[in-house]
Design a protein around this motif. Structure first.
Motif, PDB file in Angstrom:
ATOM      1  N   ARG A  30       0.851  -1.190   0.000  1.00 14.70           N
ATOM      2  CA  ARG A  30       0.000   0.000   0.000  1.00 14.70           C
ATOM      3  C   ARG A  30       0.889   1.243   0.000  1.00 14.70           C
ATOM      4  NH1 ARG A  30      -0.642  -2.745   4.807  1.00 14.70           N
ATOM      5  NH2 ARG A  30       0.448  -1.835   6.595  1.00 14.70           N
ATOM      6  N   VAL A  31       0.287   2.348  -0.373  1.00 16.23           N
ATOM      7  CA  VAL A  31       0.969   3.635  -0.390  1.00 16.23           C
ATOM      8  C   VAL A  31       0.146   4.599   0.441  1.00 16.23           C
ATOM      9  CG1 VAL A  31       1.579   5.625  -1.808  1.00 16.23           C
ATOM     10  CG2 VAL A  31       2.088   3.323  -2.618  1.00 16.23           C
ATOM     11  N   ARG A  32       0.805   5.282   1.348  1.00 18.13           N
ATOM     12  CA  ARG A  32       0.107   6.195   2.245  1.00 18.13           C
ATOM     13  C   ARG A  32       0.221   7.630   1.744  1.00 18.13           C
ATOM     14  NH1 ARG A  32       1.454   6.784   8.711  1.00 18.13           N
ATOM     15  NH2 ARG A  32      -0.234   8.226   9.241  1.00 18.13           N
ATOM     16  N   VAL A  33      -0.929   8.296   1.602  1.00 20.80           N
ATOM     17  CA  VAL A  33      -0.942   9.719   1.282  1.00 20.80           C
ATOM     18  C   VAL A  33      -1.581  10.454   2.455  1.00 20.80           C
ATOM     19  CG1 VAL A  33      -1.030   9.338  -1.202  1.00 20.80           C
ATOM     20  CG2 VAL A  33      -3.156   9.598   0.072  1.00 20.80           C
ATOM     21  N   GLU A  34      -1.097  11.654   2.718  1.00 22.09           N
ATOM     22  CA  GLU A  34      -1.601  12.454   3.834  1.00 22.09           C
ATOM     23  C   GLU A  34      -1.863  13.872   3.369  1.00 22.09           C
ATOM     24  OE1 GLU A  34       1.682  12.091   6.571  1.00 22.09           O
ATOM     25  OE2 GLU A  34       0.602  10.596   7.746  1.00 22.09           O
ATOM     26  N   ASP A  43      -2.338  19.561  -2.191  1.00 20.84           N
ATOM     27  CA  ASP A  43      -3.417  19.086  -1.324  1.00 20.84           C
ATOM     28  C   ASP A  43      -2.984  17.892  -0.474  1.00 20.84           C
ATOM     29  OD1 ASP A  43      -5.277  20.925  -2.471  1.00 20.84           O
ATOM     30  OD2 ASP A  43      -5.475  19.598  -4.209  1.00 20.84           O
ATOM     31  N   TYR A  44      -2.157  17.014  -1.063  1.00 23.83           N
ATOM     32  CA  TYR A  44      -1.724  15.794  -0.382  1.00 23.83           C
ATOM     33  C   TYR A  44      -0.236  15.578  -0.644  1.00 23.83           C
ATOM     34  CZ  TYR A  44      -6.665  14.705   0.151  1.00 23.83           C
ATOM     35  OH  TYR A  44      -7.998  14.761   0.492  1.00 23.83           O
ATOM     36  N   ALA A  45       0.391  14.789   0.218  1.00 22.42           N
ATOM     37  CA  ALA A  45       1.811  14.482   0.068  1.00 22.42           C
ATOM     38  C   ALA A  45       2.040  12.999   0.312  1.00 22.42           C
ATOM     39  CB  ALA A  45       2.649  15.314   1.030  1.00 22.42           C
ATOM     40  N   CYS A  46       3.147  12.494  -0.232  1.00 25.24           N
ATOM     41  CA  CYS A  46       3.448  11.064  -0.141  1.00 25.24           C
ATOM     42  C   CYS A  46       4.963  10.876  -0.101  1.00 25.24           C
ATOM     43  CB  CYS A  46       2.841  10.349  -1.350  1.00 25.24           C
ATOM     44  SG  CYS A  46       3.234   8.606  -1.469  1.00 25.24           S
ATOM     45  N   ALA A  47       5.421   9.938   0.719  1.00 23.29           N
ATOM     46  CA  ALA A  47       6.858   9.699   0.875  1.00 23.29           C
ATOM     47  C   ALA A  47       7.289   8.401   0.206  1.00 23.29           C
ATOM     48  CB  ALA A  47       7.225   9.662   2.350  1.00 23.29           C
ATOM     49  N   VAL A  48       6.515   7.916  -0.768  1.00 21.37           N
ATOM     50  CA  VAL A  48       6.818   6.615  -1.350  1.00 21.37           C
ATOM     51  C   VAL A  48       8.176   6.595  -2.048  1.00 21.37           C
ATOM     52  CG1 VAL A  48       5.655   7.089  -3.558  1.00 21.37           C
ATOM     53  CG2 VAL A  48       5.835   4.729  -2.729  1.00 21.37           C
ATOM     54  N   ALA A  49       8.615   7.711  -2.621  1.00 23.76           N
ATOM     55  CA  ALA A  49       9.916   7.743  -3.306  1.00 23.76           C
ATOM     56  C   ALA A  49      11.051   7.508  -2.314  1.00 23.76           C
ATOM     57  CB  ALA A  49      10.097   9.075  -4.031  1.00 23.76           C
ATOM     58  N   LEU A  50      10.918   8.065  -1.115  1.00 18.53           N
ATOM     59  CA  LEU A  50      11.925   7.833  -0.086  1.00 18.53           C
ATOM     60  C   LEU A  50      11.913   6.370   0.349  1.00 18.53           C
ATOM     61  CD1 LEU A  50      11.224  11.006   2.091  1.00 18.53           C
ATOM     62  CD2 LEU A  50      13.039  10.705   0.421  1.00 18.53           C
ATOM     63  N   GLN A  51      10.735   5.778   0.381  1.00 18.43           N
ATOM     64  CA  GLN A  51      10.591   4.374   0.776  1.00 18.43           C
ATOM     65  C   GLN A  51      11.243   3.431  -0.239  1.00 18.43           C
ATOM     66  OE1 GLN A  51       6.454   3.318   1.241  1.00 18.43           O
ATOM     67  NE2 GLN A  51       6.862   1.119   1.153  1.00 18.43           N
ATOM     68  N   ASP A 309     -11.363  12.935   4.794  1.00 19.96           N
ATOM     69  CA  ASP A 309     -10.297  12.362   5.629  1.00 19.96           C
ATOM     70  C   ASP A 309     -10.755  11.126   6.412  1.00 19.96           C
ATOM     71  OD1 ASP A 309      -8.508  14.271   4.830  1.00 19.96           O
ATOM     72  OD2 ASP A 309      -8.716  15.529   6.611  1.00 19.96           O
ATOM     73  N   HIS A 310     -12.048  10.882   6.463  1.00 18.39           N
ATOM     74  CA  HIS A 310     -12.579   9.812   7.316  1.00 18.39           C
ATOM     75  C   HIS A 310     -11.939   8.448   7.048  1.00 18.39           C
ATOM     76  CE1 HIS A 310     -15.449   7.928   9.990  1.00 18.39           C
ATOM     77  NE2 HIS A 310     -15.848   7.131   9.034  1.00 18.39           N
ATOM     78  N   PRO A 311     -11.793   8.006   5.788  1.00 16.91           N
ATOM     79  CA  PRO A 311     -11.147   6.701   5.570  1.00 16.91           C
ATOM     80  C   PRO A 311      -9.740   6.634   6.154  1.00 16.91           C
ATOM     81  CG  PRO A 311     -12.273   7.404   3.579  1.00 16.91           C
ATOM     82  CD  PRO A 311     -12.285   8.575   4.512  1.00 16.91           C
ATOM     83  N   GLY A 312      -8.975   7.716   6.027  1.00 20.14           N
ATOM     84  CA  GLY A 312      -7.624   7.723   6.575  1.00 20.14           C
ATOM     85  C   GLY A 312      -7.612   7.658   8.089  1.00 20.14           C
ATOM     86  N   VAL A 313      -8.586   8.300   8.728  1.00 23.21           N
ATOM     87  CA  VAL A 313      -8.673   8.265  10.185  1.00 23.21           C
ATOM     88  C   VAL A 313      -9.000   6.846  10.654  1.00 23.21           C
ATOM     89  CG1 VAL A 313      -9.972   9.087  12.189  1.00 23.21           C
ATOM     90  CG2 VAL A 313      -9.279  10.695  10.408  1.00 23.21           C
ATOM     91  N   LEU A 314      -9.927   6.185   9.973  1.00 24.08           N
ATOM     92  CA  LEU A 314     -10.270   4.814  10.355  1.00 24.08           C
ATOM     93  C   LEU A 314      -9.068   3.882  10.202  1.00 24.08           C
ATOM     94  CD1 LEU A 314     -13.859   4.275   8.872  1.00 24.08           C
ATOM     95  CD2 LEU A 314     -13.177   5.127  11.125  1.00 24.08           C
ATOM     96  N   LEU A 315      -8.322   4.049   9.113  1.00 22.00           N
ATOM     97  CA  LEU A 315      -7.155   3.205   8.903  1.00 22.00           C
ATOM     98  C   LEU A 315      -6.092   3.481   9.966  1.00 22.00           C
ATOM     99  CD1 LEU A 315      -5.650   1.115   7.255  1.00 22.00           C
ATOM    100  CD2 LEU A 315      -4.942   2.932   5.679  1.00 22.00           C
ATOM    101  N   ALA A 316      -5.869   4.755  10.292  1.00 22.88           N
ATOM    102  CA  ALA A 316      -4.891   5.098  11.328  1.00 22.88           C
ATOM    103  C   ALA A 316      -5.334   4.568  12.680  1.00 22.88           C
ATOM    104  CB  ALA A 316      -4.696   6.609  11.387  1.00 22.88           C
TER     105      ALA A 316
END
Length: 387
Positions: A30-34, A43-51, A309-316
């Protein structure tokens, strides 16, 4: 495009890059966006390149460039920037389109909005003390993990308290702890399940046990029963009941929600159709009311963002074993709902006729009600239609 859609879009870009041999690295599950933090871009950011930089044996900036060109070509993504050491920052196309997609997802998925399969490969077995807060927290964690596709069972160090059943707790077994559920601060001595049920009832007791972070003291006083806005549980449940009342009121007036009206045209920024209120046969008073400047976008934005944001909150909440995160988000949704409701009433007043603006506002209000009901359900708390 919802945050979940964006996460899948980035993951698809990674797969494409690997399939095309532009990137030699294992594809993450999975890839996490915030949401971008204050001061950031997009609007959103992702650190997948660092990963992926280490496994790909490439600088993170190079990995980010490989992914940027693939993500930028996807529908719904307006701009992709590379910031810092290799973060990808995304600006989505047409906020109104994104908002409509979120509202459509809520309408389609109902109480399951925010559920997913991000943790489908995980199997958990939690062990907890024979103590009411630990038992209720474990049950909420089970619900959150199961909503994300994980398989979970619970054990207790001794035979469960029979009163736990009335708090919605089930225990699969008791005995040796496979994975202890730690850092749950017990309630004061003497506050048994039976005592809490007698003083507070099941819903208020569960909220009091889950609202605070596990290591903090649980507030279990009579304030949980106060029928006023100072009580967060009442405010959350009242917001849900009010949203349902708006749907009933709209039906009585002969109209239903329609998210497609939201932000359709620059000439109609408040959800009104470009033809204007006169096209709907409104009275002069109704025309004046709808023509008057109203902070529709400004008032809707916080609520729409929280719904997205609700789906992200549930996953967190599932990943961190933290149902308190869900409770706090529901409080934020309720607060934003009332701000929106007061600024942009979803129902017409006086001589007004139901307009596209009202249909759009009702869609947002209904989505908020669904999020509140779904979140309360995961905490094991009822969401009454009338309050």
């Amino acid at each position: 495009m919802t945050p979940a859609d964006l996460s899948r879009t980035v993951l698809h870009a990674v797969r494409r890059a690997v399939d095309e041999d532009a990137l030699r690295a294992p594809v993450p599950a999975r890839v996490r966006v915030e949401r971008t933090r204050p001061g950031g871009s997009g609007d959103y950011a992702c650190a997948v390149a660092l990963q992926l930089a280490g496994p790909a044996a490439l600088p993170a900036l190079e990995v980010a460039r490989i992914l940027r060109e693939r993500v930028a070509a996807e529908p719904g993504v307006g701009r992709v920037e590379i910031t810092g050491p290799g973060f990808l920052s995304f600006t989505l196309d047409a906020p109104a389109e994104s908002d409509r997609a979120v509202l459509a997802a809520v309408r389609e998925q109902g109480l399951a909005y925010g559920h997913g399969d991000a943790l489908r490969d995980e199997i958990h077995q939690f062990h907890h003390a024979r103590e009411v807060r630990a038992a209720v927290t474990a049950q909420a964690v089970v619900r959150l993990l199961a909503a994300q596709g994980a398989r979970v069972r619970t054990t207790c160090e001794q035979a469960p308290d029979p009163d736990w059943v009335r708090l919605g707790v089930t225990v699969n077994a008791y005995g040796t702890p496979p994975t202890p559920l730690t850092e749950i601060r017990p309630v004061p001595a003497g506050a048994t399940a039976g005592d809490l049920l007698e003083r507070l009832g099941p819903d208020a007791a569960r909220w009091g046990l889950l609202r605070a972070a596990g290591h903090d003291r649980a507030a279990l006083g009579p304030e949980l029963l106060v029928q006023g806005e100072a009580n967060p549980l009442f405010r959350v449940r009242y917001a849900h009941a009010r949203a349902r009342a708006l749907t009933r009121g709209a039906a009585a007036l002969g109209f239903t929600a329609e998210a497609a009206s939201y932000g359709e045209s620059p000439a109609a920024p408040y959800g009104e159709s470009p033809a204007g209120p006169a096209a709907h046969g409104e009275s002069p008073a109704g025309q004046a009311a709808n023509a008057a400047p109203a902070p529709y976008d400004r008032a809707a934005r916080p609520l729409l963002d929280l719904i997205a944001d609700h789906p992200g909150v549930l996953l967190a909440g599932a990943r961190h074993r933290a149902p308190d995160r869900v409770a706090r988000q529901l409080e934020a949704v309720a607060h934003a709902f009332f701000d929106f409701h007061d600024s942009c009433p979803p129902l017409p007043a006086g001589d007004e006729k139901p307009s596209a603006a009202h249909r759009a506002r009702l869609a947002i209000a209904e989505a908020a009600g669904t999020v509140l009901a779904g979140g309360l359900s995961l905490l094991g708390i009822r969401a009454p239609e009338h309050l």
